[in-house]
Design a protein around this motif. Structure first.
Motif, PDB file in Angstrom:
ATOM      1  N   HIS A   1       3.636  -2.824 -18.537  1.00 14.27           N
ATOM      2  CA  HIS A   1       3.775  -2.643 -19.988  1.00 14.27           C
ATOM      3  C   HIS A   1       3.107  -1.363 -20.489  1.00 14.27           C
ATOM      4  CE1 HIS A   1       4.398  -7.264 -20.373  1.00 14.27           C
ATOM      5  NE2 HIS A   1       5.545  -6.632 -20.272  1.00 14.27           N
ATOM      6  N   TYR A   2       2.717  -0.484 -19.585  1.00 10.41           N
ATOM      7  CA  TYR A   2       2.170   0.809 -20.030  1.00 10.41           C
ATOM      8  C   TYR A   2       3.189   1.500 -20.939  1.00 10.41           C
ATOM      9  CZ  TYR A   2      -1.599   1.076 -16.407  1.00 10.41           C
ATOM     10  OH  TYR A   2      -2.694   0.879 -15.630  1.00 10.41           O
ATOM     11  N   PRO A   3       2.713   2.183 -21.982  1.00 10.32           N
ATOM     12  CA  PRO A   3       3.659   2.933 -22.838  1.00 10.32           C
ATOM     13  C   PRO A   3       4.221   4.150 -22.096  1.00 10.32           C
ATOM     14  CG  PRO A   3       1.385   3.327 -23.521  1.00 10.32           C
ATOM     15  CD  PRO A   3       1.328   2.270 -22.462  1.00 10.32           C
TER      16      PRO A   3
ATOM     17  N   ARG B   1       5.129  13.925  -9.508  1.00 14.79           N
ATOM     18  CA  ARG B   1       5.717  13.146  -8.414  1.00 14.79           C
ATOM     19  C   ARG B   1       5.418  11.647  -8.530  1.00 14.79           C
ATOM     20  NH1 ARG B   1       7.446  14.955  -3.710  1.00 14.79           N
ATOM     21  NH2 ARG B   1       5.966  13.758  -2.471  1.00 14.79           N
ATOM     22  N   TYR B   2       4.223  11.280  -8.985  1.00 12.94           N
ATOM     23  CA  TYR B   2       3.944   9.845  -9.155  1.00 12.94           C
ATOM     24  C   TYR B   2       4.903   9.216 -10.175  1.00 12.94           C
ATOM     25  CZ  TYR B   2       1.552   5.546 -10.558  1.00 12.94           C
ATOM     26  OH  TYR B   2       1.261   4.246 -10.874  1.00 12.94           O
ATOM     27  N   ARG B   3       5.265   9.986 -11.191  1.00 12.44           N
ATOM     28  CA  ARG B   3       6.185   9.449 -12.208  1.00 12.44           C
ATOM     29  C   ARG B   3       7.594   9.281 -11.641  1.00 12.44           C
ATOM     30  NH1 ARG B   3       4.177  11.625 -18.029  1.00 12.44           N
ATOM     31  NH2 ARG B   3       1.960  11.233 -17.671  1.00 12.44           N
TER      32      ARG B   3
ATOM     33  N   GLY C   1      11.829   5.457  -9.262  1.00  9.19           N
ATOM     34  CA  GLY C   1      12.555   4.874  -8.134  1.00  9.19           C
ATOM     35  C   GLY C   1      12.187   3.413  -7.911  1.00  9.19           C
ATOM     36  N   ARG C   2      10.907   3.108  -8.041  1.00  5.96           N
ATOM     37  CA  ARG C   2      10.458   1.717  -7.855  1.00  5.96           C
ATOM     38  C   ARG C   2      11.084   0.823  -8.914  1.00  5.96           C
ATOM     39  NH1 ARG C   2       4.075   0.471  -7.582  1.00  5.96           N
ATOM     40  NH2 ARG C   2       4.108   1.894  -9.353  1.00  5.96           N
ATOM     41  N   ALA C   3      11.067   1.284 -10.172  1.00  4.96           N
ATOM     42  CA  ALA C   3      11.632   0.475 -11.263  1.00  4.96           C
ATOM     43  C   ALA C   3      13.126   0.266 -11.041  1.00  4.96           C
ATOM     44  CB  ALA C   3      11.372   1.166 -12.602  1.00  4.96           C
TER      45      ALA C   3
ATOM     46  N   ALA D   1       1.064  -5.984  -9.968  1.00  4.63           N
ATOM     47  CA  ALA D   1       0.144  -6.923 -10.618  1.00  4.63           C
ATOM     48  C   ALA D   1      -1.279  -6.454 -10.335  1.00  4.63           C
ATOM     49  CB  ALA D   1       0.356  -8.322 -10.049  1.00  4.63           C
ATOM     50  N   ARG D   2      -2.220  -6.828 -11.172  1.00  2.99           N
ATOM     51  CA  ARG D   2      -3.610  -6.414 -10.935  1.00  2.99           C
ATOM     52  C   ARG D   2      -4.174  -7.058  -9.682  1.00  2.99           C
ATOM     53  NH1 ARG D   2      -3.886  -1.730 -13.525  1.00  2.99           N
ATOM     54  NH2 ARG D   2      -3.106  -1.946 -15.636  1.00  2.99           N
ATOM     55  N   ALA D   3      -3.624  -8.205  -9.312  1.00  3.79           N
ATOM     56  CA  ALA D   3      -4.043  -8.871  -8.075  1.00  3.79           C
ATOM     57  C   ALA D   3      -3.009  -9.928  -7.751  1.00  3.79           C
ATOM     58  CB  ALA D   3      -5.418  -9.517  -8.229  1.00  3.79           C
TER      59      ALA D   3
ATOM     60  N   TRP E   1       0.886  -1.172   0.000  1.00  2.00           N
ATOM     61  CA  TRP E   1       0.000   0.000   0.000  1.00  2.00           C
ATOM     62  C   TRP E   1       0.916   1.212   0.000  1.00  2.00           C
ATOM     63  CZ3 TRP E   1      -0.626  -4.447   2.734  1.00  2.00           C
ATOM     64  CH2 TRP E   1      -1.855  -5.114   2.652  1.00  2.00           C
ATOM     65  N   GLN E   2       0.786   2.071  -1.016  1.00  2.00           N
ATOM     66  CA  GLN E   2       1.756   3.159  -1.200  1.00  2.00           C
ATOM     67  C   GLN E   2       1.043   4.498  -1.112  1.00  2.00           C
ATOM     68  OE1 GLN E   2       4.475   1.058  -4.530  1.00  2.00           O
ATOM     69  NE2 GLN E   2       2.335   1.257  -5.107  1.00  2.00           N
ATOM     70  N   TYR E   3       1.512   5.343  -0.187  1.00  2.00           N
ATOM     71  CA  TYR E   3       0.878   6.645   0.025  1.00  2.00           C
ATOM     72  C   TYR E   3       1.937   7.725  -0.093  1.00  2.00           C
ATOM     73  CZ  TYR E   3      -2.775   3.545   1.591  1.00  2.00           C
ATOM     74  OH  TYR E   3      -3.714   2.544   1.628  1.00  2.00           O
TER      75      TYR E   3
HETATM   76  C1  3EB Z   1      -3.730   2.011 -12.726  1.00  2.00           C
HETATM   77  O1  3EB Z   1      -4.410   1.014 -12.934  1.00  2.00           O
HETATM   78  C2  3EB Z   1      -4.265   2.926 -11.660  1.00  2.00           C
HETATM   79  O2  3EB Z   1       1.499   2.509  -9.111  1.00  2.00           O
HETATM   80  O3  3EB Z   1       1.378   0.832  -7.745  1.00  2.00           O
HETATM   81  C3  3EB Z   1      -3.342   1.354  -9.226  1.00  2.00           C
HETATM   82  C4  3EB Z   1      -2.693   0.440  -8.386  1.00  2.00           C
HETATM   83  C5  3EB Z   1      -2.604   2.366  -9.824  1.00  2.00           C
HETATM   84  C6  3EB Z   1      -1.316   0.546  -8.138  1.00  2.00           C
HETATM   85  C7  3EB Z   1       0.851   1.646  -8.506  1.00  2.00           C
HETATM   86  C8  3EB Z   1      -1.229   2.448  -9.579  1.00  2.00           C
HETATM   87  C9  3EB Z   1      -0.600   1.560  -8.743  1.00  2.00           C
HETATM   88  O4  3EB Z   1      -2.702   2.285 -13.355  1.00  2.00           O
HETATM   89  C10 3EB Z   1      -3.246   3.376 -10.711  1.00  2.00           C
END
Ligand code: 3EB
Length: 306
Positions: free
Chosen positions: A160-162, A99-101, A106-108, A173-175, A82-84
């Motif tokens: 894999h987002y551009p 800032r999110y970018r 940093g995470r990558a 991961a999505r889950a 959980w990241q805040y």
């Molecule tokens: C998305 O689907 C929405 O950067 O770890 C959701 C869950 C989102 C986690 C993360 C980002 C993150 O891209 C944003």
């Protein structure tokens, strides 16, 4: 230790913290910048982001510290984070980058420096804005056995987002499906109104809610497709905690109505105020689902036994 630095708006549970319980003894360590609770096979904790050397570097150091702590505790497998982050959508004055970018950079960097394979080891995650008075933080749950990452066929994998969304893609991961001593868990990441990689329904909370719920259902289907035939499916209407993050408090009634209509069981739901990591997203929903294994499980408040 897993308090969320966010404002509670409404819901069946006002306990704005993350937590799990275990039968075995838990050892807690508190140091400047982090705290860690360990029990054989499991780690849970909080790491603060130190931004003195910039957010990208601070995030890399926080993730490296996380991976070091996990290795040292013999729980190298990160299940859920959980990241805040304060001012998540603001541009960094030094670099002009959102800032999110910078956080994603940093995470990558930490994943690549430690040789973690993204497709097989990305955790379930969420990333939200938080109170600007405090430091950013990572809250994490890890174990000595891996979780199984789940993706959403309606969405491009986040890693894999551009590059239109930033020089480095988000790593999550999505889950994740994971096996605790008492429960099987489905940790569904923060989920939003995104299909493919694009935000849908900009400015429309009702349509964003619908798209988000369609994504949650798609992830649930993927997770249940891998469930052994003789085990109960993960169900949003039973034993779930659903957390709804809203950018605008005035969207609470719309969200509440839509969610009450969608759910029809005994699950816990929380509505919290938070900025979402893409500036055009109005809502993000995460869900933690579980199914008890075996019988005779007694749940002890306030935390759920892993
Ligand atoms: C998305 O689907 C929405 O950067 O770890 C959701 C869950 C989102 C986690 C993360 C980002 C993150 O891209 C944003």
């Amino acid at each position: 230790m897993g308090e969320l630095p966010l404002q509670w708006l409404a819901g069946t549970s006002g306990d704005v913290a993350e937590g799990f319980s275990l039968d075995q003894g838990v050892e807690t360590t508190t140091r400047v910048g982090y705290c860690l609770a360990t029990s054989p096979g499991f780690s849970f904790g909080v790491i603060e982001l130190d931004e003195q050397t910039g957010l990208a570097d601070g995030t890399e150091r926080a993730y490296r510290r996380l991976f070091d702590l996990l290795e040292a505790s013999d729980t190298p497998h990160l299940w859920r984070v959980w990241q805040y982050l304060p001012a998540i959508n603001a541009d960094d004055p030094e670099t002009g980058v959102e800032r999110y970018r910078l956080f994603n950079q940093g995470r990558a960097a930490a994943f690549s420096a430690t040789g973690r394979d993204v497709a097989t080891s990305a955790p379930a995650a969420c990333a939200l804005g938080c109170d600007e008075a405090g430091a950013g933080r990572l809250i994490f749950l890890a174990a000595n056995i891996p979780a199984t990452p789940i993706e959403n066929p309606r969405q491009v994998s986040a890693y894999h987002y551009p590059p239109t969304y930033g020089a480095k893609s988000p790593i999550f991961a999505r889950a994740a499906v994971a096996r605790g001593p008492v429960h099987d868990w489905l940790f569904i990441s923060g989920t939003a109104s995104i299909t493919g990689h694009a935000t849908r329904h900009v400015g429309d909370i009702h349509a964003q809610l619908d798209e988000t719920l369609a994504n949650l259902e798609a992830v649930q289907r993927e997770a249940n497709a891998e469930r052994p035939a003789d085990t109960a499916e993960f169900d949003f209407d039973a034993n779930a905690l659903i957390r709804v993050y809203l950018r605008h408090p005035q969207d609470l009634e719309s969200a509440r109505k839509r969610l009450e209509n969608w759910l029809n069981g005994s699950s816990q739901i929380q509505f919290l105020r938070a900025d979402i990591c893409r500036a055009d997203l109005l809502v993000e929903i995460e869900a933690t689902l579980r199914q008890p294994r075996g019988s005779g499980v007694v749940e002890r408040a306030p935390w759920i036994p892993l």
